[in-house]
Design a protein around this motif. Structure first.
Motif, PDB file in Angstrom:
ATOM      1  N   TRP A  73      23.598 -18.467  -3.535  1.00 43.14           N
ATOM      2  CA  TRP A  73      24.302 -17.539  -2.639  1.00 43.14           C
ATOM      3  C   TRP A  73      25.118 -18.424  -1.938  1.00 43.14           C
ATOM      4  O   TRP A  73      26.559 -18.175  -1.518  1.00 43.14           O
ATOM      5  CB  TRP A  73      23.120 -17.055  -1.444  1.00 43.14           C
ATOM      6  CG  TRP A  73      23.976 -16.457  -0.561  1.00 43.14           C
ATOM      7  CD1 TRP A  73      24.208 -15.134  -0.336  1.00 43.14           C
ATOM      8  CD2 TRP A  73      24.431 -17.125   0.826  1.00 43.14           C
ATOM      9  NE1 TRP A  73      24.652 -14.769   0.822  1.00 43.14           N
ATOM     10  CE2 TRP A  73      25.011 -16.073   1.500  1.00 43.14           C
ATOM     11  CE3 TRP A  73      24.314 -18.213   1.349  1.00 43.14           C
ATOM     12  CZ2 TRP A  73      25.455 -16.214   2.827  1.00 43.14           C
ATOM     13  CZ3 TRP A  73      24.875 -18.551   2.516  1.00 43.14           C
ATOM     14  CH2 TRP A  73      25.104 -17.292   3.418  1.00 43.14           C
ATOM     15  N   HIS A 108       8.361  -7.550   3.073  1.00 39.85           N
ATOM     16  CA  HIS A 108       9.686  -7.731   2.779  1.00 39.85           C
ATOM     17  C   HIS A 108      10.636  -6.989   3.501  1.00 39.85           C
ATOM     18  O   HIS A 108      11.923  -6.817   3.375  1.00 39.85           O
ATOM     19  CB  HIS A 108      10.257  -7.667   1.295  1.00 39.85           C
ATOM     20  CG  HIS A 108      11.588  -8.205   1.109  1.00 39.85           C
ATOM     21  ND1 HIS A 108      11.639  -9.522   0.974  1.00 39.85           N
ATOM     22  CD2 HIS A 108      12.754  -7.907   0.532  1.00 39.85           C
ATOM     23  CE1 HIS A 108      12.825  -9.987   0.691  1.00 39.85           C
ATOM     24  NE2 HIS A 108      13.570  -8.995   0.436  1.00 39.85           N
ATOM     25  N   ASP A 138       8.573 -16.833   2.551  1.00 36.03           N
ATOM     26  CA  ASP A 138      10.065 -16.104   2.490  1.00 36.03           C
ATOM     27  C   ASP A 138       9.779 -14.919   3.284  1.00 36.03           C
ATOM     28  O   ASP A 138      10.916 -14.553   3.831  1.00 36.03           O
ATOM     29  CB  ASP A 138       9.990 -15.603   0.713  1.00 36.03           C
ATOM     30  CG  ASP A 138      11.351 -15.123   0.592  1.00 36.03           C
ATOM     31  OD1 ASP A 138      12.303 -15.031   1.288  1.00 36.03           O
ATOM     32  OD2 ASP A 138      11.453 -14.139  -0.355  1.00 36.03           O
ATOM     33  N   ARG A 142      12.255 -14.337   6.627  1.00 35.59           N
ATOM     34  CA  ARG A 142      13.076 -12.881   6.865  1.00 35.59           C
ATOM     35  C   ARG A 142      12.717 -12.216   8.070  1.00 35.59           C
ATOM     36  O   ARG A 142      13.259 -11.758   8.741  1.00 35.59           O
ATOM     37  CB  ARG A 142      12.745 -12.266   5.562  1.00 35.59           C
ATOM     38  CG  ARG A 142      13.911 -10.864   5.445  1.00 35.59           C
ATOM     39  CD  ARG A 142      13.633 -10.207   4.331  1.00 35.59           C
ATOM     40  NE  ARG A 142      14.706  -9.280   3.938  1.00 35.59           N
ATOM     41  CZ  ARG A 142      15.119  -8.086   4.625  1.00 35.59           C
ATOM     42  NH1 ARG A 142      14.198  -7.714   5.631  1.00 35.59           N
ATOM     43  NH2 ARG A 142      16.149  -7.289   4.321  1.00 35.59           N
ATOM     44  N   VAL A 145      14.111 -13.778  11.325  1.00 33.78           N
ATOM     45  CA  VAL A 145      15.543 -13.364  11.464  1.00 33.78           C
ATOM     46  C   VAL A 145      15.784 -12.186  12.015  1.00 33.78           C
ATOM     47  O   VAL A 145      16.693 -11.776  12.707  1.00 33.78           O
ATOM     48  CB  VAL A 145      16.306 -13.799  10.188  1.00 33.78           C
ATOM     49  CG1 VAL A 145      17.730 -13.419  10.462  1.00 33.78           C
ATOM     50  CG2 VAL A 145      16.203 -15.381  10.001  1.00 33.78           C
ATOM     51  N   TYR A 146      15.089 -11.080  11.246  1.00 37.56           N
ATOM     52  CA  TYR A 146      15.357  -9.526  11.552  1.00 37.56           C
ATOM     53  C   TYR A 146      14.366  -8.757  12.424  1.00 37.56           C
ATOM     54  O   TYR A 146      14.560  -7.758  12.477  1.00 37.56           O
ATOM     55  CB  TYR A 146      15.407  -9.079  10.209  1.00 37.56           C
ATOM     56  CG  TYR A 146      16.426  -9.301   9.055  1.00 37.56           C
ATOM     57  CD1 TYR A 146      17.718  -8.776   9.495  1.00 37.56           C
ATOM     58  CD2 TYR A 146      16.494 -10.195   7.901  1.00 37.56           C
ATOM     59  CE1 TYR A 146      18.981  -9.074   8.515  1.00 37.56           C
ATOM     60  CE2 TYR A 146      17.408 -10.422   7.229  1.00 37.56           C
ATOM     61  CZ  TYR A 146      18.476 -10.043   7.524  1.00 37.56           C
ATOM     62  OH  TYR A 146      19.819 -10.286   6.927  1.00 37.56           O
ATOM     63  N   LEU A 186      14.503 -21.289   4.685  1.00 39.84           N
ATOM     64  CA  LEU A 186      14.672 -19.939   4.394  1.00 39.84           C
ATOM     65  C   LEU A 186      15.259 -19.229   5.777  1.00 39.84           C
ATOM     66  O   LEU A 186      16.128 -18.254   5.636  1.00 39.84           O
ATOM     67  CB  LEU A 186      13.455 -19.190   3.787  1.00 39.84           C
ATOM     68  CG  LEU A 186      13.245 -19.604   2.310  1.00 39.84           C
ATOM     69  CD1 LEU A 186      11.944 -19.216   1.966  1.00 39.84           C
ATOM     70  CD2 LEU A 186      14.218 -19.266   1.291  1.00 39.84           C
ATOM     71  N   THR A 187      14.790 -19.574   6.708  1.00 40.05           N
ATOM     72  CA  THR A 187      15.126 -19.338   8.174  1.00 40.05           C
ATOM     73  C   THR A 187      16.531 -19.406   8.330  1.00 40.05           C
ATOM     74  O   THR A 187      17.473 -18.354   8.693  1.00 40.05           O
ATOM     75  CB  THR A 187      14.249 -19.696   9.469  1.00 40.05           C
ATOM     76  OG1 THR A 187      12.983 -19.200   8.837  1.00 40.05           O
ATOM     77  CG2 THR A 187      14.746 -19.078  10.639  1.00 40.05           C
ATOM     78  N   TRP A 189      18.831 -19.877   5.819  1.00 41.37           N
ATOM     79  CA  TRP A 189      19.614 -19.103   4.819  1.00 41.37           C
ATOM     80  C   TRP A 189      19.507 -17.569   5.267  1.00 41.37           C
ATOM     81  O   TRP A 189      20.781 -17.085   5.312  1.00 41.37           O
ATOM     82  CB  TRP A 189      18.879 -19.199   3.485  1.00 41.37           C
ATOM     83  CG  TRP A 189      19.507 -18.397   2.678  1.00 41.37           C
ATOM     84  CD1 TRP A 189      20.880 -18.476   1.998  1.00 41.37           C
ATOM     85  CD2 TRP A 189      18.805 -17.251   1.589  1.00 41.37           C
ATOM     86  NE1 TRP A 189      21.044 -17.440   1.419  1.00 41.37           N
ATOM     87  CE2 TRP A 189      19.836 -16.766   0.921  1.00 41.37           C
ATOM     88  CE3 TRP A 189      17.503 -16.817   1.509  1.00 41.37           C
ATOM     89  CZ2 TRP A 189      19.631 -15.786   0.017  1.00 41.37           C
ATOM     90  CZ3 TRP A 189      17.483 -15.833   0.839  1.00 41.37           C
ATOM     91  CH2 TRP A 189      18.299 -15.355  -0.123  1.00 41.37           C
ATOM     92  N   TYR A 190      18.568 -16.958   5.752  1.00 42.16           N
ATOM     93  CA  TYR A 190      18.558 -15.309   5.926  1.00 42.16           C
ATOM     94  C   TYR A 190      19.350 -15.317   7.326  1.00 42.16           C
ATOM     95  O   TYR A 190      19.984 -14.334   7.451  1.00 42.16           O
ATOM     96  CB  TYR A 190      17.361 -15.018   6.344  1.00 42.16           C
ATOM     97  CG  TYR A 190      16.492 -14.521   5.271  1.00 42.16           C
ATOM     98  CD1 TYR A 190      16.797 -13.532   4.421  1.00 42.16           C
ATOM     99  CD2 TYR A 190      15.368 -15.310   4.874  1.00 42.16           C
ATOM    100  CE1 TYR A 190      16.284 -13.061   3.367  1.00 42.16           C
ATOM    101  CE2 TYR A 190      14.544 -14.944   3.571  1.00 42.16           C
ATOM    102  CZ  TYR A 190      15.070 -13.891   2.686  1.00 42.16           C
ATOM    103  OH  TYR A 190      14.187 -13.328   1.843  1.00 42.16           O
ATOM    104  N   HIS A 193      23.154 -15.455   6.153  1.00 43.61           N
ATOM    105  CA  HIS A 193      23.227 -14.278   5.370  1.00 43.61           C
ATOM    106  C   HIS A 193      23.359 -13.071   6.194  1.00 43.61           C
ATOM    107  O   HIS A 193      24.139 -11.999   5.929  1.00 43.61           O
ATOM    108  CB  HIS A 193      21.810 -13.915   4.311  1.00 43.61           C
ATOM    109  CG  HIS A 193      22.075 -13.063   3.446  1.00 43.61           C
ATOM    110  ND1 HIS A 193      22.042 -11.930   3.247  1.00 43.61           N
ATOM    111  CD2 HIS A 193      22.359 -13.291   1.866  1.00 43.61           C
ATOM    112  CE1 HIS A 193      22.377 -11.134   2.256  1.00 43.61           C
ATOM    113  NE2 HIS A 193      22.481 -11.963   1.481  1.00 43.61           N
ATOM    114  N   ALA A 194      22.725 -13.183   7.404  1.00 46.50           N
ATOM    115  CA  ALA A 194      23.048 -11.961   8.207  1.00 46.50           C
ATOM    116  C   ALA A 194      24.182 -11.801   9.122  1.00 46.50           C
ATOM    117  O   ALA A 194      24.535 -10.948   9.771  1.00 46.50           O
ATOM    118  CB  ALA A 194      21.716 -12.053   9.275  1.00 46.50           C
TER     119      ALA A 194
END
Length: 208
Positions: A73, A108, A138, A142, A145-146, A186-187, A189-190, A193-194
């Protein structure tokens, strides 16, 4: 006597299910006690999903290579909206440890629109349509973040809520040292990504 049946419909087979109605309100990420409860609930769900085995026709039979996913990514998907965060992510990836836990089924799609509460207690977690094979860290990253996103609002999760979610999770199930390091990776990265194109871009950048 069966929860789900398949009936003949006008356009083909129709899957019909009878499900319980659960009274509750969407999770309020400003209620840190409720967010803590959501973290503990997610750990409980992960334990249950770890005991389940995906069918041979499951759409994600192979666990993801997280290093390859994030590196790919960064090479092809990063739009450069937060260059300092991108550089930090690249540094963290260079010495990322191998995960010392097995892959498992994860939810997820953990966010406030899929969590119902009564007071500060979680009474239901909804929408298991995105269940896939990955690692629990993972899923937790995610969710961090969301968590604040709903159908009517799509903004980043406040930092106090992210901390409360992790504390609730680890109160129920401790992360290993390797998982803790991957949670940071990963936090981030997400979060990158957001970042979207639009008026709310700076909110997502600031959340990093």
């Amino acid at each position: 006597g069966r929860v789900r049946v398949v009936l003949d419909g006008p356009a083909g087979p129709l899957s019909v299910a009878v499900l319980p109605e659960v009274q509750g309100d969407w999770l309020d990420v400003d209620d840190l006690d409720a967010v803590h409860s959501a973290g503990a609930a997610l750990a409980t769900i992960h334990r249950a999903l770890a005991a389940a085995h995906p069918r041979s026709d499951h759409r994600a039979m192979e666990p993801p290579d997280l290093t390859a996913r994030v590196t790919g990514w960064l090479a092809r998907g990063d739009r450069g909206y937060a260059p300092a965060a991108t550089r930090r992510l690249q540094r963290l990836l260079t010495d990322a440890p191998p995960l010392d836990v097995p892959a498992q089924l994860v939810h997820h799609d953990v966010r406030s629109a899929n969590i119902l509460t009564q007071g500060s207690s979680v009474v239901a977690m909804l929408d298991f349509d995105e269940v896939s094979l990955s690692y629990r860290v993972d899923d937790l990253a995610r969710a961090s973040v969301y968590l604040a996103t709903r159908f009517t609002r799509w903004g980043p999760t406040p930092r106090p809520a992210r901390r409360a979610l992790r504390r609730g999770y680890e109160a129920a199930d401790q992360l290993s040292d390797a998982e803790a390091r991957w949670l940071e990776i990963l936090t981030l990265w997400y979060g990158l990504h957001a970042i979207t194109i639009g008026a709310d871009r700076q909110q997502w950048v600031a959340a990093l």
